[in-house]
Design a protein around this motif. Sequence first.
Motif, mmCIF file in Angstrom:
data_model
loop_
_atom_site.group_PDB
_atom_site.id
_atom_site.type_symbol
_atom_site.label_atom_id
_atom_site.label_comp_id
_atom_site.label_asym_id
_atom_site.label_seq_id
_atom_site.Cartn_x
_atom_site.Cartn_y
_atom_site.Cartn_z
ATOM 1 N N TYR A 81 0.826 -1.204 0.000
ATOM 2 C CA TYR A 81 0.000 0.000 0.000
ATOM 3 C C TYR A 81 0.861 1.255 0.000
ATOM 4 C CZ TYR A 81 -3.048 3.747 1.496
ATOM 5 O OH TYR A 81 -3.710 4.940 1.570
ATOM 6 N N GLN A 82 1.946 1.227 0.746
ATOM 7 C CA GLN A 82 2.830 2.386 0.811
ATOM 8 C C GLN A 82 3.445 2.680 -0.559
ATOM 9 O OE1 GLN A 82 6.272 1.981 3.352
ATOM 10 N NE2 GLN A 82 5.954 4.042 4.177
ATOM 11 N N LYS A 83 3.706 1.641 -1.343
ATOM 12 C CA LYS A 83 4.314 1.832 -2.659
ATOM 13 C C LYS A 83 3.293 2.196 -3.728
ATOM 14 C CE LYS A 83 8.183 -1.254 -1.868
ATOM 15 N NZ LYS A 83 8.792 -2.555 -2.197
ATOM 16 N N GLU A 84 2.155 1.503 -3.728
ATOM 17 C CA GLU A 84 1.214 1.628 -4.845
ATOM 18 C C GLU A 84 -0.052 2.414 -4.526
ATOM 19 O OE1 GLU A 84 0.470 -2.369 -6.023
ATOM 20 O OE2 GLU A 84 2.592 -2.805 -6.288
ATOM 21 N N LYS A 85 -0.328 2.675 -3.257
ATOM 22 C CA LYS A 85 -1.521 3.412 -2.808
ATOM 23 C C LYS A 85 -2.822 2.742 -3.252
ATOM 24 C CE LYS A 85 0.878 6.791 -1.086
ATOM 25 N NZ LYS A 85 1.454 6.542 0.182
ATOM 26 N N GLU A 86 -2.826 1.420 -3.275
ATOM 27 C CA GLU A 86 -4.018 0.649 -3.622
ATOM 28 C C GLU A 86 -4.842 0.439 -2.363
ATOM 29 O OE1 GLU A 86 -6.528 -1.201 -6.211
ATOM 30 O OE2 GLU A 86 -4.579 -0.406 -6.816
ATOM 31 N N GLN A 87 -6.097 0.869 -2.379
ATOM 32 C CA GLN A 87 -6.947 0.811 -1.192
ATOM 33 C C GLN A 87 -7.193 -0.621 -0.726
ATOM 34 O OE1 GLN A 87 -7.720 3.537 0.424
ATOM 35 N NE2 GLN A 87 -8.849 2.491 2.018
ATOM 36 N N ASP A 89 -5.108 -3.092 -0.722
ATOM 37 C CA ASP A 89 -3.971 -3.527 0.091
ATOM 38 C C ASP A 89 -4.118 -3.070 1.534
ATOM 39 O OD1 ASP A 89 -2.668 -4.828 -1.986
ATOM 40 O OD2 ASP A 89 -1.578 -3.020 -2.593
ATOM 41 N N LEU A 90 -4.578 -1.850 1.732
ATOM 42 C CA LEU A 90 -4.770 -1.336 3.091
ATOM 43 C C LEU A 90 -5.867 -2.101 3.823
ATOM 44 C CD1 LEU A 90 -3.782 0.825 5.055
ATOM 45 C CD2 LEU A 90 -5.567 2.323 4.178
ATOM 46 N N GLU A 91 -6.964 -2.391 3.121
ATOM 47 C CA GLU A 91 -8.048 -3.149 3.739
ATOM 48 C C GLU A 91 -7.600 -4.558 4.115
ATOM 49 O OE1 GLU A 91 -11.455 -3.063 1.188
ATOM 50 O OE2 GLU A 91 -11.474 -0.864 1.122
ATOM 51 N N LEU A 92 -6.870 -5.215 3.223
ATOM 52 C CA LEU A 92 -6.374 -6.557 3.525
ATOM 53 C C LEU A 92 -5.366 -6.534 4.659
ATOM 54 C CD1 LEU A 92 -5.984 -7.997 -0.085
ATOM 55 C CD2 LEU A 92 -7.654 -8.680 1.644
ATOM 56 N N ALA A 93 -4.536 -5.499 4.711
ATOM 57 C CA ALA A 93 -3.551 -5.389 5.794
ATOM 58 C C ALA A 93 -4.246 -5.282 7.140
ATOM 59 C CB ALA A 93 -2.652 -4.177 5.567
ATOM 60 N N PHE A 94 -5.253 -4.430 7.222
ATOM 61 C CA PHE A 94 -5.949 -4.280 8.501
ATOM 62 C C PHE A 94 -6.796 -5.505 8.842
ATOM 63 C CE2 PHE A 94 -5.195 0.376 7.952
ATOM 64 C CZ PHE A 94 -4.336 0.476 9.024
ATOM 65 N N GLN A 95 -7.285 -6.214 7.830
ATOM 66 C CA GLN A 95 -8.007 -7.457 8.096
ATOM 67 C C GLN A 95 -7.072 -8.498 8.711
ATOM 68 O OE1 GLN A 95 -9.363 -9.495 4.607
ATOM 69 N NE2 GLN A 95 -10.781 -10.794 5.745
ATOM 70 N N LYS A 96 -5.882 -8.647 8.143
ATOM 71 C CA LYS A 96 -4.904 -9.589 8.700
ATOM 72 C C LYS A 96 -4.459 -9.149 10.094
ATOM 73 C CE LYS A 96 -4.625 -12.221 5.079
ATOM 74 N NZ LYS A 96 -5.184 -13.541 5.068
#
Length: 128
Positions: A81-87, A89-96
């Motif tokens: 997410y930090q590299k590509e700013k894909e939303q 990725d952020l949702e999956l990161a917080f889900q994990k």
Amino acid sequence: MEPTQESAIAKIIFWQRLTVFIFTLFLLSSWGFTIYEINLSLEIGYFDEVQEQHLFYIAFCLLGTYVAYLLLKSLSFLIAYQKEKEQLDLELAFQKQRHFWRVGPIVFMLILLAFIAMIIPALINTYN
């Protein structure tokens, strides 16, 4: 200086890397000690008596490995997410991360108790 989303993500990544490092070190020591205990039991010849005990150690180590996997996946999604700013990725990161923080502390305490339960008999056998 006003906090931004990028600085917040960078702080989360830092603390998550630190958590992964500490958790992985503890997990590797637990795996190493579990393998050492099983090998010692096989050499001494009393494996039949403590087979259930070793199965619990292995189960706790496997649970700990799964929890570390959750944290590493979350970290990789945050970095993506930090590299590509894909939303997504952020949702999956917080889900994990949510899965990790629901299960992680309980598994960490169980691994710690199993680790203590492994160390005490090993120390007794060492000094006898």
